[in-house]
Every structure is written in C-alpha cells, then in structure tokens.
Design an enzyme around this catalytic site. Structure first.
Site: not given
Ligand code: RIB
Length: 314
Positions: A44, A223-224, A251-252, A291
């Site tokens: 989150g 691969r997008g 992914g975040d 990052s």
């Molecule tokens: O999506 C990566 C995250 O997953 C990391 O930052 C770690 O804390 C886990 O929650």
C-alpha cells in the site's frame, strides 16, 4: 496549473530488511557475501509513494505500530507530501516488517510479518470516507484484512470513484463473488490470476470479466501488460527492456502510477503505457519506495522510447 488528481490508497506499510547476494539460497542453504540495506516498503505504502511521485495528491489510509518503524514510515510519507491524517497507530501491535532476499539478477524472495497492518479495521477506513468520496481513484491491495478493503470499495462505489484493485499478495481463497462486479480495474500478475481463477491464461482472465470486473489488467513483467475489456481480443501494451537490479515494488510502481493517470482522466492505454514505464524504471533501482520514479522521469522515459519506436503505447 491544473489541480493534481486525488488518489486514496488504503493498505499496508512495512519496513523492508533486504539482503542482496549473488543468488537466492535454496531451502536449508546459506548464501554468504550479501550486503544489507533497509528501505520503506509495504504494497500500500509503495503504491501511495508511486502515485505521489507520478503527480497525484495522495491520501494514505493505514495502521502502523507505535514504534520506530511506524515513526520512520510516517516521516517518509510527509517527505513525499502524502496526507497522513487517516493513518492510525496501534498501541499493541508492531509495524509490518518484510525480510527480503534479492539476487544479482533482480529475482527476490519475500517473507512478511504484517503486524499492525492486520489490525486495520472497517472503522479506520470509514474515518476517511470524505477523502474517498472526493477521490479521482481508490487503490486497494490485500496486505490488510478483507473487511477493511471491502469497506473502502463500498465507500468508493457509493461516490462512483474508480476502483483499482490489486489482489496482491495472491489471496489464499478465491475473492468473494459479490466483490468482483464492484471492481473497475483488477490489476494482477499471472501468479495472482492463477490463484484466483485456477489458470493464468486469457480465458481465465475473461472469466473475471464475466463475473463483473470492468477491466482485467494482466501485468507480465518485461512483456508489458494485457488489458481485457470484453472486446474479442486482449490489447497488449508493450513493456520496456531494462537492466534489472531489484524487482521489489515494480508491481506497486505500476499500480500507483496507473491510478494517478486514471484519476487524471488519461485514456486507459496511455495510462497503462506510463505505468509500464514507471515499473521498468523502478526495477533499475534498489529498494521499494526509493525506486519509485518521478512524473518527469516517467514521461521522459516513455517519450524517449516512443520516439525510438520501442515500447510504443499508441
Ligand atoms: O510489493 C513489494 C512489497 O511487498 C515489499 O515492499 C514488501 O514490504 C512486501 O509487502
């Protein structure tokens, strides 16, 4: 200057303890010659920072422990300009900690003690009802209890706020059937799709559309992404080839950036192209929150690749 889009993120915050070593150990094996660093993480919080750096005004709703990790996390959110009014502090349960191993090729293993994240309640979320009602997008994931997630979804739904739902980490049980028609954008990787639908192919993704999801957005690493919306063929949004240093939080980066550009009113394919760019940039750097790229970096990177004809998104 136009007002910033408003994104509300309801979710987890962790401190990541990372060891980077030449390769990942097998069960029972020790790999030495690693080095250690600590970085702000949690799905989150990573998504909140990604959205803020991509240009959104972000409200983060979470529950942290009353400890030094919680203090440090909140100090970091303030530095990013994230609104922290609705972050509760739990007097009894420590903040979340993730132990992460990263190999030199960027692969990783993560084990998380979610701590106070597991204490986030529907009442905590309800307190942020006004912020959710005014948002341009709501982002949720699954490192906090499902009742809190469902409360956030219900509040957003009531005000027709677009919902970006990231079922990560993959849930142990299928998502409740009644939840699926409430989700506008379901963003998941192939592993999560497999856990949710029993298979990771486009037919499985189409099943989620049939169950009522607005768009299924399948993230496929370099691969997008593929977007399925009920038209006969999935639309493929090309990814970018970069030198991977650390894929933790990629992914975040994708989810937070996507929500920002959706809230800003960009066409979905363009928002997805920019989310791919943010994810690619994030894997070239160490750590989850450190990052996350800035808006300028994302737009420049996407423009550069558009000019060179690689990673085109329109
Ligand atoms: O999506 C990566 C995250 O997953 C990391 O930052 C770690 O804390 C886990 O929650």
């Amino acid at each position: 200057m136009p007002a910033k889009p408003h994104v509300v993120v309801v979710g987890s915050s962790n401190t990541d303890m990372v060891i980077r070593s030449p390769r990942l150990p097998r069960p029972g094996e020790s790999v030495v010659a690693g080095h250690f660093y600590m970085a702000a993480g949690g799905k989150g919080a990573n998504q909140a920072v990604a959205a803020a750096r991509a240009g959104a005004h972000v409200t983060f709703v979470a529950r942290l422990g009353t400890d030094v990790f919680g203090d440090q996390a909140i100090a970091g959110f303030h530095r990013e300009g994230i609104e922290c009014r609705w972050i509760a502090r739990d007097p009894k349960t420590p903040s979340g900690i993730a132990l992460i191993l990263v190999a030199e090729d960027g692969e990783n293993l993560i084990s998380v003690a979610l701590g106070s994240n597991l204490k986030l309640t529907p009442a905590d979320v309800e307190r942020a009802a006004d912020a959710i009602a005014r948002a341009g997008a709501l982002v949720v994931q699954l490192e906090v209890p499902l009742p809190a997630v469902r409360k956030a979804v219900a509040l957003a739904r009531r005000s027709r706020v677009p919902i970006v739902f990231n079922p990560a980490p993959a849930p142990r049980k299928p998502l409740p059937k009644s939840l699926l028609p409430q989700i506008d954008y379901l963003v998941l990787n192939e592993t999560e799709l497999e856990v949710i639908s029993g298979s990771s192919d486009f037919t499985a993704a189409r099943g989620l559309l049939d169950a009522g999801v607005g768009y299924v957005i399948l993230t496929r690493g370099k691969r997008g992404a593929a977007v399925l919306d009920g038209t006969p063929r999935p639309r493929l949004i090309p990814g970018y080839k970069v030198k991977a240093v650390d894929a933790v939080g990629a992914g975040d980066a994708f989810v937070g950036t996507l929500a920002t550009f959706i809230a800003e009113g960009r066409p979905l394919e363009q928002a997805l192209g920019l989310a791919n760019a943010a994810a690619a940039l994030s894997v070239t750097r160490k750590g989850a929150q450190p990052s996350m790229p800035t808006r300028t970096e994302i737009l420049r990177f996407a423009a550069r690749h558009r000019e060179s004809g690689r990673g085109r998104w329109h």
